[in-house]
Motif scaffolding. Structure first.
Motif, PDB file in Angstrom:
ATOM      1  N   ILE A  39       0.640  12.941   3.009  1.00 51.24           N
ATOM      2  CA  ILE A  39       0.707  12.363   1.668  1.00 51.24           C
ATOM      3  C   ILE A  39      -0.602  11.627   1.358  1.00 51.24           C
ATOM      4  CG2 ILE A  39       2.133  10.943   0.118  1.00 51.24           C
ATOM      5  CD1 ILE A  39       3.679  13.253   1.564  1.00 51.24           C
TER       6      ILE A  39
ATOM      7  N   ASP B 188       4.591  -7.685   3.292  1.00 51.78           N
ATOM      8  CA  ASP B 188       3.486  -7.002   3.981  1.00 51.78           C
ATOM      9  C   ASP B 188       2.745  -8.018   4.840  1.00 51.78           C
ATOM     10  OD1 ASP B 188       1.972  -4.057   3.127  1.00 51.78           O
ATOM     11  OD2 ASP B 188       0.868  -5.446   4.420  1.00 51.78           O
TER      12      ASP B 188
ATOM     13  N   LYS C  62       7.769   8.020  15.825  1.00 54.14           N
ATOM     14  CA  LYS C  62       8.444   8.618  14.672  1.00 54.14           C
ATOM     15  C   LYS C  62       9.654   9.456  15.087  1.00 54.14           C
ATOM     16  CE  LYS C  62       6.010   6.694  11.543  1.00 54.14           C
ATOM     17  NZ  LYS C  62       6.636   5.733  10.639  1.00 54.14           N
TER      18      LYS C  62
ATOM     19  N   GLY D 207       5.561  14.589   4.906  1.00 49.87           N
ATOM     20  CA  GLY D 207       4.468  15.377   5.493  1.00 49.87           C
ATOM     21  C   GLY D 207       3.169  14.626   5.290  1.00 49.87           C
TER      22      GLY D 207
ATOM     23  N   ASP E 113       5.201 -10.219   9.363  1.00 42.44           N
ATOM     24  CA  ASP E 113       4.766  -9.361  10.465  1.00 42.44           C
ATOM     25  C   ASP E 113       6.048  -8.778  11.048  1.00 42.44           C
ATOM     26  OD1 ASP E 113       3.970  -8.124  12.757  1.00 42.44           O
ATOM     27  OD2 ASP E 113       2.797  -9.815  13.540  1.00 42.44           O
ATOM     28  N   VAL E 114       6.248  -7.466  10.868  1.00 41.00           N
ATOM     29  CA  VAL E 114       7.522  -6.868  11.275  1.00 41.00           C
ATOM     30  C   VAL E 114       7.736  -6.877  12.793  1.00 41.00           C
ATOM     31  CG1 VAL E 114       7.738  -5.408   9.217  1.00 41.00           C
ATOM     32  CG2 VAL E 114       6.592  -4.492  11.262  1.00 41.00           C
TER      33      VAL E 114
ATOM     34  N   THR F  57      -2.263   8.808   0.759  1.00 37.03           N
ATOM     35  CA  THR F  57      -2.210   7.342   0.819  1.00 37.03           C
ATOM     36  C   THR F  57      -3.402   6.879   1.655  1.00 37.03           C
ATOM     37  OG1 THR F  57      -1.008   7.058   2.899  1.00 37.03           O
ATOM     38  CG2 THR F  57       0.340   7.461   0.927  1.00 37.03           C
TER      39      THR F  57
ATOM     40  N   TYR G  78       2.069   7.932  18.128  1.00 36.21           N
ATOM     41  CA  TYR G  78       2.638   7.996  16.773  1.00 36.21           C
ATOM     42  C   TYR G  78       3.848   8.943  16.767  1.00 36.21           C
ATOM     43  CZ  TYR G  78       2.768   8.474  11.654  1.00 36.21           C
ATOM     44  OH  TYR G  78       3.156   8.475  10.335  1.00 36.21           O
TER      45      TYR G  78
ATOM     46  N   ARG H 226      -0.406  -8.017   5.038  1.00 33.33           N
ATOM     47  CA  ARG H 226      -1.552  -8.351   4.185  1.00 33.33           C
ATOM     48  C   ARG H 226      -0.984  -8.870   2.854  1.00 33.33           C
ATOM     49  NH1 ARG H 226      -4.453  -4.377   2.419  1.00 33.33           N
ATOM     50  NH2 ARG H 226      -2.821  -2.836   2.756  1.00 33.33           N
TER      51      ARG H 226
ATOM     52  N   ASN I  43      -4.101   8.225   5.107  1.00 32.84           N
ATOM     53  CA  ASN I  43      -4.703   9.542   5.310  1.00 32.84           C
ATOM     54  C   ASN I  43      -6.106   9.661   4.734  1.00 32.84           C
ATOM     55  OD1 ASN I  43      -2.673  10.741   6.805  1.00 32.84           O
ATOM     56  ND2 ASN I  43      -1.479  11.230   4.963  1.00 32.84           N
TER      57      ASN I  43
ATOM     58  N   LEU J  84       3.063   4.315   0.417  1.00 33.85           N
ATOM     59  CA  LEU J  84       4.453   4.698   0.145  1.00 33.85           C
ATOM     60  C   LEU J  84       5.319   3.486  -0.183  1.00 33.85           C
ATOM     61  CD1 LEU J  84       4.945   7.355   2.996  1.00 33.85           C
ATOM     62  CD2 LEU J  84       3.968   7.631   0.708  1.00 33.85           C
TER      63      LEU J  84
ATOM     64  N   SER K 216       0.833  -1.212   0.000  1.00 34.89           N
ATOM     65  CA  SER K 216       0.000   0.000   0.000  1.00 34.89           C
ATOM     66  C   SER K 216       0.861   1.252   0.000  1.00 34.89           C
ATOM     67  CB  SER K 216      -0.880  -0.028   1.271  1.00 34.89           C
ATOM     68  OG  SER K 216      -1.654   1.134   1.390  1.00 34.89           O
TER      69      SER K 216
ATOM     70  N   SER L  46      10.351   8.114   8.995  1.00 31.14           N
ATOM     71  CA  SER L  46       9.885   8.912  10.125  1.00 31.14           C
ATOM     72  C   SER L  46       8.664   9.666   9.628  1.00 31.14           C
ATOM     73  CB  SER L  46      10.995   9.838  10.627  1.00 31.14           C
ATOM     74  OG  SER L  46      10.532  10.638  11.692  1.00 31.14           O
TER      75      SER L  46
HETATM   76  N1  LIG Z   1       1.057   8.790   4.372  1.00 31.80           N
HETATM   77  C1  LIG Z   1       1.630   9.760   5.047  1.00 31.80           C
HETATM   78  O1  LIG Z   1       1.212  10.921   4.969  1.00 31.80           O
HETATM   79  C2  LIG Z   1       2.818   9.479   5.909  1.00 31.80           C
HETATM   80  C3  LIG Z   1       3.435  10.571   6.510  1.00 31.80           C
HETATM   81  C4  LIG Z   1       4.532  10.361   7.320  1.00 31.80           C
HETATM   82  C5  LIG Z   1       5.001   9.074   7.527  1.00 31.80           C
HETATM   83  N2  LIG Z   1       4.368   8.029   6.946  1.00 31.80           N
HETATM   84  C6  LIG Z   1       4.887   6.698   7.241  1.00 31.80           C
HETATM   85  O2  LIG Z   1       5.174   6.000   6.048  1.00 31.80           O
HETATM   86  C7  LIG Z   1       4.958   4.593   6.245  1.00 31.80           C
HETATM   87  C8  LIG Z   1       3.998   4.089   5.166  1.00 31.80           C
HETATM   88  O3  LIG Z   1       2.770   4.800   5.276  1.00 31.80           O
HETATM   89  P1  LIG Z   1       1.623   4.689   4.181  1.00 31.80           P
HETATM   90  O4  LIG Z   1       1.008   6.029   4.062  1.00 31.80           O
HETATM   91  O5  LIG Z   1       2.153   4.021   2.983  1.00 31.80           O
HETATM   92  O6  LIG Z   1       0.596   3.735   4.951  1.00 31.80           O
HETATM   93  P2  LIG Z   1      -0.398   2.608   4.377  1.00 31.80           P
HETATM   94  O7  LIG Z   1      -1.381   2.385   5.452  1.00 31.80           O
HETATM   95  O8  LIG Z   1      -0.870   2.962   3.013  1.00 31.80           O
HETATM   96  O9  LIG Z   1       0.569   1.329   4.244  1.00 31.80           O
HETATM   97  C9  LIG Z   1       1.152   0.731   5.360  1.00 31.80           C
HETATM   98  C10 LIG Z   1       1.399  -0.734   5.057  1.00 31.80           C
HETATM   99  O10 LIG Z   1       2.036  -1.327   6.194  1.00 31.80           O
HETATM  100  C11 LIG Z   1       1.496  -2.635   6.360  1.00 31.80           C
HETATM  101  N3  LIG Z   1       1.679  -3.107   7.741  1.00 31.80           N
HETATM  102  C12 LIG Z   1       1.034  -2.673   8.850  1.00 31.80           C
HETATM  103  N4  LIG Z   1       1.425  -3.380   9.920  1.00 31.80           N
HETATM  104  C13 LIG Z   1       2.336  -4.283   9.481  1.00 31.80           C
HETATM  105  C14 LIG Z   1       3.103  -5.306  10.123  1.00 31.80           C
HETATM  106  N5  LIG Z   1       2.988  -5.555  11.448  1.00 31.80           N
HETATM  107  N6  LIG Z   1       3.960  -6.044   9.376  1.00 31.80           N
HETATM  108  C15 LIG Z   1       4.050  -5.819   8.031  1.00 31.80           C
HETATM  109  N7  LIG Z   1       3.345  -4.878   7.374  1.00 31.80           N
HETATM  110  C16 LIG Z   1       2.500  -4.119   8.092  1.00 31.80           C
HETATM  111  C17 LIG Z   1       0.029  -2.480   5.990  1.00 31.80           C
HETATM  112  O11 LIG Z   1      -0.587  -3.721   5.698  1.00 31.80           O
HETATM  113  C18 LIG Z   1       0.102  -1.528   4.806  1.00 31.80           C
HETATM  114  O12 LIG Z   1       0.178  -2.228   3.572  1.00 31.80           O
HETATM  115  C19 LIG Z   1       4.415   4.453   7.662  1.00 31.80           C
HETATM  116  O13 LIG Z   1       5.489   4.153   8.535  1.00 31.80           O
HETATM  117  C20 LIG Z   1       3.887   5.830   7.980  1.00 31.80           C
HETATM  118  O14 LIG Z   1       3.888   6.103   9.349  1.00 31.80           O
HETATM  119  C21 LIG Z   1       3.288   8.194   6.145  1.00 31.80           C
END
Ligand SMILES: NC(=O)c1ccc[n+]([C@@H]2O[C@H](COP(=O)([O-])OP(=O)(O)OC[C@H]3O[C@@H](n4cnc5c(N)ncnc54)[C@H](O)[C@@H]3O)[C@@H](O)[C@H]2O)c1
Length: 251
Positions: A188, A36, A159, A186, A62-63, A190, A155, A38, A193, A17, A15, A141
């Motif tokens: 984004i 992932d 971070k 910032g 599962d991380v 996805t 959160y 999922r 959000n 980023l 998913s 982060s």
């Molecule tokens: N989207 C933003 O605006 C934003 C901003 C700052 C930081 N981030 C960070 O960037 C990273 C990615 O965010 P995103 O927007 O792509 O989120 P997202 O929800 O679109 O994707 C996150 C992915 O992580 C997977 N995941 C969750 N728990 C897991 C686990 N235990 N083991 C393996 N996979 C797992 C989910 O299944 C999902 O596919 C995150 O760390 C988030 O905190 C995102």
């Protein structure tokens, strides 16, 4: 091609980023381990990569679990011979007022966002040392690691800690040619959000706090991550790239 024949592991690749980073890495010539929790979300990413002539393998991870991470590394080595890059993209977010935050809410957040990145990086570095090669790690982060946001103390804490984890790794493993850097996005567009995107008031409030006047695109974060993975960033370690449309410049 900046990542030609490199093996890149992306956690959270199903998913947002992580997916965008996997696709760009493949365009840059990398072999991808798409990981992932999922696992079903990874098949379409794998198909897209195959569509541009790239190579990718999927793995359920599962991380938070070392045994699961060991399986992920084992698959990477079995499929592609060695590993070169790790992107710690798996993460979660939730909005909870501090006084309503249960211990398990805090633990889940720090387990996935912080401990998960630590465990994946530790296993990855062990493999690099076994290979006797250098490598590159990028941690995710957030601007929440720099400034505070209400209702997300867990959160923000996770971070902020990620920044220090990356710096400590950069220091400890620089002599082994292992680089460790941070990208701090910032707001984004996805699935994380969606709760902002779907609420016109929240969305307008968010946009008004961003000097560039819009939310970021996942591809704009992927560009920063791929830069830090690549030889273009060969002298970057312990560094942090804030990619936020200027959102925290006025804080
Ligand atoms: N989207 C933003 O605006 C934003 C901003 C700052 C930081 N981030 C960070 O960037 C990273 C990615 O965010 P995103 O927007 O792509 O989120 P997202 O929800 O679109 O994707 C996150 C992915 O992580 C997977 N995941 C969750 N728990 C897991 C686990 N235990 N083991 C393996 N996979 C797992 C989910 O299944 C999902 O596919 C995150 O760390 C988030 O905190 C995102």
């Amino acid at each position: 091609m900046r990542l030609k024949n490199k093996t890149v592991i992306v956690t959270g690749a199903g998913s947002g980023l992580g997916k965008a980073t996997a696709l760009l890495s493949a365009e840059e010539g990398a072999n991808l381990i798409l990981a992932d929790i999922r696992a079903e979300s990874l098949e379409s990413v794998k198909a897209e990569i195959a569509g541009v002539g790239g190579r990718a393998a999927t793995v359920s991870v599962d991380v938070c679990r070392s045994d699961s991470i060991d399986d992920m590394l084992g698959k990477a080595v079995a499929d592609f011979g060695q590993v070169d890059c790790l992107v710690n993209c798996a993460g979660v977010f939730s909005s909870i007022p501090l006084l309503e935050m249960r211990e398990e809410d805090f633990d889940r957040m720090t387990d996935i966002n912080l401990k998960g990145s630590f465990l994946c990086s530790q296993a990855f570095i062990r493999q690099l040392i076994a290979q006797d090669s250098g490598g590159a790690i990028v941690f995710l982060s957030s601007i929440s690691g720099y400034i505070g946001f209400a209702n997300s103390a867990h959160y923000c804490a996770s971070k902020g800690a990620i920044r220090q984890l990356s710096k400590a790794i950069a220091l400890e493993f620089g002599p082994r040619r292992i680089r460790s850097n941070v990208v701090a996005p910032g707001t984004i567009e996805t699935p994380m959000n969606q709760w902002i995107i779907d609420d016109p008031d929240r969305y307008a409030q968010s946009v008004s706090s961003i000097p560039l006047g819009r939310l970021g695109k996942a591809s704009e974060i992927a560009s920063a991550i791929v830069f830090l993975l690549s030889e273009d960033a060969s002298f970057c370690t312990g560094s942090e790239l804030v990619v936020d449309g200027g959102q925290i410049t006025h804080c």
